[in-house]
Design an enzyme around this catalytic site. Sequence first.
Site, PDB file in Angstrom:
ATOM      1  N   GLY A 129       0.986  -1.255  -0.118  1.00 18.61           N
ATOM      2  CA  GLY A 129      -0.258  -0.002  -0.171  1.00 18.61           C
ATOM      3  C   GLY A 129       1.148   1.260   0.252  1.00 18.61           C
ATOM      4  CB  ALA A 132       2.985   1.930   4.848  1.00 16.92           C
ATOM      5  N   GLY A 133       3.870   0.614   2.355  1.00 11.43           N
ATOM      6  CA  GLY A 133       4.841  -0.416   1.369  1.00 11.43           C
ATOM      7  C   GLY A 133       5.628  -0.014   0.616  1.00 11.43           C
ATOM      8  CG  HIS A 137     -16.295   7.716   8.387  1.00 11.70           C
ATOM      9  ND1 HIS A 137     -17.527   8.763   7.823  1.00 11.70           N
ATOM     10  CD2 HIS A 137     -15.140   8.803   7.873  1.00 11.70           C
ATOM     11  CE1 HIS A 137     -17.382   9.851   6.974  1.00 11.70           C
ATOM     12  NE2 HIS A 137     -15.822  10.289   7.290  1.00 11.70           N
ATOM     13  NE  ARG A 185     -13.670  11.734   9.818  1.00  7.78           N
ATOM     14  CZ  ARG A 185     -12.910  10.634   8.662  1.00  7.78           C
ATOM     15  NH1 ARG A 185     -11.868  10.520   9.385  1.00  7.78           N
ATOM     16  NH2 ARG A 185     -12.680  11.974   7.622  1.00  7.78           N
ATOM     17  CG  HIS A 237     -13.229   4.766   7.661  1.00  5.23           C
ATOM     18  ND1 HIS A 237     -13.656   4.363   6.481  1.00  5.23           N
ATOM     19  CD2 HIS A 237     -12.337   6.453   7.715  1.00  5.23           C
ATOM     20  CE1 HIS A 237     -12.432   5.221   5.578  1.00  5.23           C
ATOM     21  NE2 HIS A 237     -11.979   6.438   6.538  1.00  5.23           N
ATOM     22  NE  ARG A 281      -7.609   7.798   9.392  1.00  8.02           N
ATOM     23  CZ  ARG A 281      -7.873   8.301   8.093  1.00  8.02           C
ATOM     24  NH1 ARG A 281      -7.272   9.885   8.141  1.00  8.02           N
ATOM     25  NH2 ARG A 281      -8.844   7.719   8.120  1.00  8.02           N
TER      26      ARG A 281
HETATM   27  C1  LIG Z   1     -13.588   3.873   1.481  1.00  6.52           C
HETATM   28  C2  LIG Z   1     -11.905   5.104   2.420  1.00  6.52           C
HETATM   29  C3  LIG Z   1     -11.421   6.301   2.198  1.00  6.52           C
HETATM   30  C4  LIG Z   1     -10.420   6.779   3.119  1.00  6.52           C
HETATM   31  N1  LIG Z   1      -9.980   7.970   2.843  1.00  6.52           N
HETATM   32  C5  LIG Z   1      -8.808   8.089   3.178  1.00  6.52           C
HETATM   33  C6  LIG Z   1      -8.740   9.988   3.120  1.00  6.52           C
HETATM   34  O1  LIG Z   1      -9.032  10.904   1.629  1.00  6.52           O
HETATM   35  N2  LIG Z   1      -7.193  10.561   3.048  1.00  6.52           N
HETATM   36  C7  LIG Z   1      -6.519   9.106   4.183  1.00  6.52           C
HETATM   37  O2  LIG Z   1      -5.647  10.612   4.709  1.00  6.52           O
HETATM   38  N3  LIG Z   1      -6.653   8.377   4.930  1.00  6.52           N
HETATM   39  C8  LIG Z   1      -7.677   7.956   3.870  1.00  6.52           C
HETATM   40  N4  LIG Z   1      -8.447   6.355   4.214  1.00  6.52           N
HETATM   41  C9  LIG Z   1      -7.417   6.196   5.414  1.00  6.52           C
HETATM   42  C10 LIG Z   1      -6.195   5.496   4.063  1.00  6.52           C
HETATM   43  O3  LIG Z   1      -6.491   4.946   2.965  1.00  6.52           O
HETATM   44  C11 LIG Z   1      -5.057   3.768   4.997  1.00  6.52           C
HETATM   45  O4  LIG Z   1      -5.604   3.983   6.688  1.00  6.52           O
HETATM   46  C12 LIG Z   1      -3.681   3.843   4.305  1.00  6.52           C
HETATM   47  O5  LIG Z   1      -4.422   4.014   3.071  1.00  6.52           O
HETATM   48  C13 LIG Z   1      -3.680   2.369   4.702  1.00  6.52           C
HETATM   49  O6  LIG Z   1      -2.618   2.063   4.417  1.00  6.52           O
HETATM   50  P1  LIG Z   1      -1.585   1.006   4.419  1.00  6.52           P
HETATM   51  O7  LIG Z   1      -0.559   1.774   3.498  1.00  6.52           O
HETATM   52  O8  LIG Z   1      -1.245   1.312   6.033  1.00  6.52           O
HETATM   53  O9  LIG Z   1      -2.526  -0.470   4.141  1.00  6.52           O
HETATM   54  P2  LIG Z   1      -3.061  -0.728   2.930  1.00  6.52           P
HETATM   55  O10 LIG Z   1      -3.168   0.011   2.302  1.00  6.52           O
HETATM   56  O11 LIG Z   1      -3.730  -1.283   3.556  1.00  6.52           O
HETATM   57  O12 LIG Z   1      -1.923  -1.502   2.482  1.00  6.52           O
HETATM   58  C14 LIG Z   1      -1.835  -3.531   2.641  1.00  6.52           C
HETATM   59  C15 LIG Z   1      -1.154  -4.260   1.668  1.00  6.52           C
HETATM   60  O13 LIG Z   1      -0.189  -5.073   2.771  1.00  6.52           O
HETATM   61  C16 LIG Z   1      -0.926  -6.470   2.387  1.00  6.52           C
HETATM   62  N5  LIG Z   1      -0.831  -7.493   3.012  1.00  6.52           N
HETATM   63  C17 LIG Z   1      -1.542  -7.444   4.088  1.00  6.52           C
HETATM   64  N6  LIG Z   1      -2.047  -8.673   4.407  1.00  6.52           N
HETATM   65  C18 LIG Z   1      -1.156  -9.631   4.016  1.00  6.52           C
HETATM   66  C19 LIG Z   1      -0.077 -10.599   4.401  1.00  6.52           C
HETATM   67  N7  LIG Z   1      -0.383 -11.678   5.888  1.00  6.52           N
HETATM   68  N8  LIG Z   1       0.362 -11.149   3.569  1.00  6.52           N
HETATM   69  C20 LIG Z   1       1.029 -10.386   2.529  1.00  6.52           C
HETATM   70  N9  LIG Z   1       0.547  -9.428   2.565  1.00  6.52           N
HETATM   71  C21 LIG Z   1      -0.276  -8.744   3.544  1.00  6.52           C
HETATM   72  C22 LIG Z   1      -1.636  -5.845   0.758  1.00  6.52           C
HETATM   73  O14 LIG Z   1      -1.756  -6.641  -0.216  1.00  6.52           O
HETATM   74  C23 LIG Z   1      -1.544  -4.549   0.505  1.00  6.52           C
HETATM   75  O15 LIG Z   1      -0.370  -4.772  -0.183  1.00  6.52           O
HETATM   76  C24 LIG Z   1      -9.681   6.039   3.464  1.00  6.52           C
HETATM   77  C25 LIG Z   1      -9.958   4.810   3.998  1.00  6.52           C
HETATM   78  C26 LIG Z   1     -11.015   3.791   3.808  1.00  6.52           C
HETATM   79  C27 LIG Z   1     -10.936   2.636   3.902  1.00  6.52           C
END
Ligand SMILES: Cc1cc2nc3c(=O)[nH]c(=O)nc-3n(C[C@H](O)[C@H](O)[C@H](O)COP(=O)(O)OP(=O)(O)OC[C@H]3O[C@@H](n4cnc5c(N)ncnc54)[C@H](O)[C@@H]3O)c2cc1C
Lengths: 637, 257
Positions: free
Chosen positions: A42, A44-45, A266, A330, A401, A435
């Site tokens: 995602g 971060a990764g 949310h 929220r 959320h 948040r």
């Molecule tokens: C509908 C919605 C709208 C949002 N809107 C906003 C916004 O407008 N602004 C904002 O700042 N935030 C928003 N957020 C929050 C934000 O999108 C997330 O908190 C953020 O994108 C998380 O990013 P991440 O990289 O931590 O994880 P993620 O994007 O969730 O990525 C997780 C990764 O880990 C991998 N993974 C998971 N488990 C495993 C496993 N066991 N083995 C291998 N791979 C695995 C997945 O394949 C994926 O690649 C929103 C969230 C939602 C649900």
Amino acid sequence: MKLDAKIPSGPLAQKWDKHKFDLKLVNPANKRKYDVIVVGTGLAGASAAASLAELGYNVQAFCYQDSPRRAHSIAAQGGINAAKNYQNDGDSVYRLFYDTIKGGDFRAREANVYRLAQVSVNIIDQCVAQGVPFAREYGGLLANRSFGGAQVSRTFYARGQTGQQLLLGAYQALSRQIGLGKVKMFPRTEMLDLVLVNGHAKGIVVRNMVTGKISTHAADAVVLATGGYGNAFFLSTNAKGCNATSIWRSYKKGAAFANPCYTQIHPTCIPVSGDHQSKLTLMSESLRNDGRVWAPKKKGDKRAPGDIPEDERDYYLERKYPSYGNLAPRDISSRAAKEACDDGRGVGETGLGVYLDFGDSIKRLGENTIRERYGNLFDMYEKITGENAYKVPMRIYPAVHYTMGGLWVDYNLMGTIPGLFVLGEANFSDHGANRLGASALMQGLADGYFVLPYTIGDYFVTGKQPKPNPTAPEFTKAVNDVEALTKKLLSIQGNRTVTSFHKELGHIMWEKCGMARTEKSLKEALQRIPALREEFWKNVKVLGVNEELNQNLEYAGRVADFLEFAELLCTDALHRNESCGGHFRSEYQTEDGEAKRDDDNFAYVAAWEYQGQGKPPVLNKEPLVYEEVHMSTRSYK
Amino acid sequence: MNLTLKVWRQKNASDTGRLVTYEAKNIIPDMSFLEMLDVVNEELMQKGEEPIAFDSDCREGICGTCSMVVNGTPHGGMKGTTVCQCHMRHFKDGDVIIIEPWRARAFPVLRDLVTDRSSFDRIIQAGGFVSVNTGGTPDGNAIPVPKTDADVAMDAAACIGCGACVAACKNASAMLFVAAKVSHLANLPQGRVERERRAIAMINQMDSEGFGNCTVTGSCEAVCPKEVSLDFIAQLNREYGKAILKNRMERKLAGGG
Ligand SMILES: Cc1cc2nc3c(=O)[nH]c(=O)nc-3n(C[C@H](O)[C@H](O)[C@H](O)COP(=O)(O)OP(=O)(O)OC[C@H]3O[C@@H](n4cnc5c(N)ncnc54)[C@H](O)[C@@H]3O)c2cc1C
Ligand code: FES
């Protein structure tokens, strides 16, 4: 367990610069001697994997989707914050820092949040350089919008698809490194365990989701960026595959889990329409700028909304929070909607919904203006509900959320297991108990682009660990454990599907540990969850075999973890005898129903430590010491 | 309502596969198409039969994971809608629905409705990026970008990489996908620097993955859930043509063959 947050000394504004100088460096030629595993692609990764590879490290990256471009980050709509002050409206690093600390109800670490605000400005520059098509003004400069919890306009966006565009930027940077051979990408590969050698994180066990093959990967450090655990509630705005497996299994290997009870609900999501529902969809908070929230005054009023006269409507947010009205924050708006529905005044077939009514705004501004502002959301609403929100009010209801809790990390983003780094929503770091909108994207990219690439090298130099040997007994044992678990899941052949267990767990969590929690409800949950888990392990039905693409088996493993994790979440919620941010304990509220914090007793991070199957976890406390900010009471009346 | 489904079942990549008939009973109009399949799968599992494998994740029309051909049309034929956002109120009691995977040489079936679309990733890896490292980038406002350019770039960047365009094309061409990325980046000053190299590298990779040629029938645009325009294919052709020409001139100038 000793929690050392490794917060640098010195004035807040200089901590990060000083720390960067003090960190040990790996010289460029030596970087290619180090291997790094990044789980999750995602925001971060992907940003971490790309940046580490650019520096010269050898990276192996993993995700469960068929492509790194599909991580859940893609679904973020609204935008990303940065303290650019392009609008000349008084923004600054300090203000973004302060808003975030306050929004988090004074339960986040000062130094981390300050750094987040500092690097926020670099994120925008980076994304622009990658070709992220941010919204622009006619003069060609970047456009901003406003978001909740702030009085300045600092949110950058790309239409309603900000997450998608930021993720594609990071994905493209990652793809470039894959093409150059510096990152080896493993899509459709699920991490099922963490491997420790000599107490350090040195590898993972994964399952190839196409062939079922279970194998190990060794590296000098392991980075988890696997997202949040909202799906413990079954219904949430998260993607179907979001799970807690990697962080939960790492917890069971010794990584402390911080503040699991901090979950964000949310207020404006499309309500549940029936038992068949597989997920919930967010309707952007921005709608509350022009929509008025109401419920009928009379209980069980089944009339169509248009037939309910003005004086029989309860515009409860305007009534209870006259100064913020429909734009109350929220957590408060969510609880108020729940109250109305609990009182028997909910609308829609299920009675779990309230109206978000644009009638007055349409009268005042015309349908076209409303369409210009929110057209895409009205379309999405119509696709899902079949209703035209220009004609009848939207029905909305709160939904799970985001999760602020996660694995505990120090200032370097390293967990309590040396060599294990945790980024993005998977860690607990920056949002305290609540948040603010547009801050999760900022945190994910800050962690991946601008923090980890500096801090990981210091671990390599100071950790001085030998190269892991993938044939070491620790790896063999971890594989055996995973295989045994898989075999067990497939051998039970009971009567209930995985989904039915997940739904029941979600129901318990939502009812007993959702928007409002009490000692009684939590104790009930803590009775029911272990019982459900026990039944799962006796009566679950998982079909097929391991050696194939088996979605049911994948799901079973994730639900098995949620069934354990949920207990920790409730334990944390029960121990925290105060209300703060998204954690609302009904016993702890002010006379007018606001969250009542207890700074004397609970101004700490709760970091839980696993003690083994069936044993209660141990609570470790990291005191929150505020050098800069004074802890005060949030008021939105 | 009650429906009859004819669903492609294929155990793995080497199995030949066949359509199998199932009854979908008590389907509610508010269900999404995938929730309807969830219901069918729950019933199959109760009976001890293996569920239908299909890909999905966000179920909001943005991740591009869901992918199936419904009654001959990728995503089911509702304008600008992925199959996860298509709801059952658009069907009626007694309907027969045929559900198949994407069919293209470059997207081999892995199981049932699940295909391998990693060829798309390899096309991006070949050149679908801007070659900048993290750090050291100029201020976000250092280079003004005309609003219309940013808007056009965004129109192209909206592509979710689902592959419906390929599945709809009788030649299984990936031109709309490649065009979307090339146009997104070529419309921004940051992406222009490498535009020639990018267009050539991505087209070469596309060809080597076994996608077919584009004969501009427009079937891709018609099924695209993000309504990515055919105009971008015209832009891709221009970009590619210019890139080839420039390449040739440079080679001549360098005295090479
Ligand atoms: C509908 C919605 C709208 C949002 N809107 C906003 C916004 O407008 N602004 C904002 O700042 N935030 C928003 N957020 C929050 C934000 O999108 C997330 O908190 C953020 O994108 C998380 O990013 P991440 O990289 O931590 O994880 P993620 O994007 O969730 O990525 C997780 C990764 O880990 C991998 N993974 C998971 N488990 C495993 C496993 N066991 N083995 C291998 N791979 C695995 C997945 O394949 C994926 O690649 C929103 C969230 C939602 C649900
Ligand atoms: S599941 Fe994400 S687009 Fe359909």
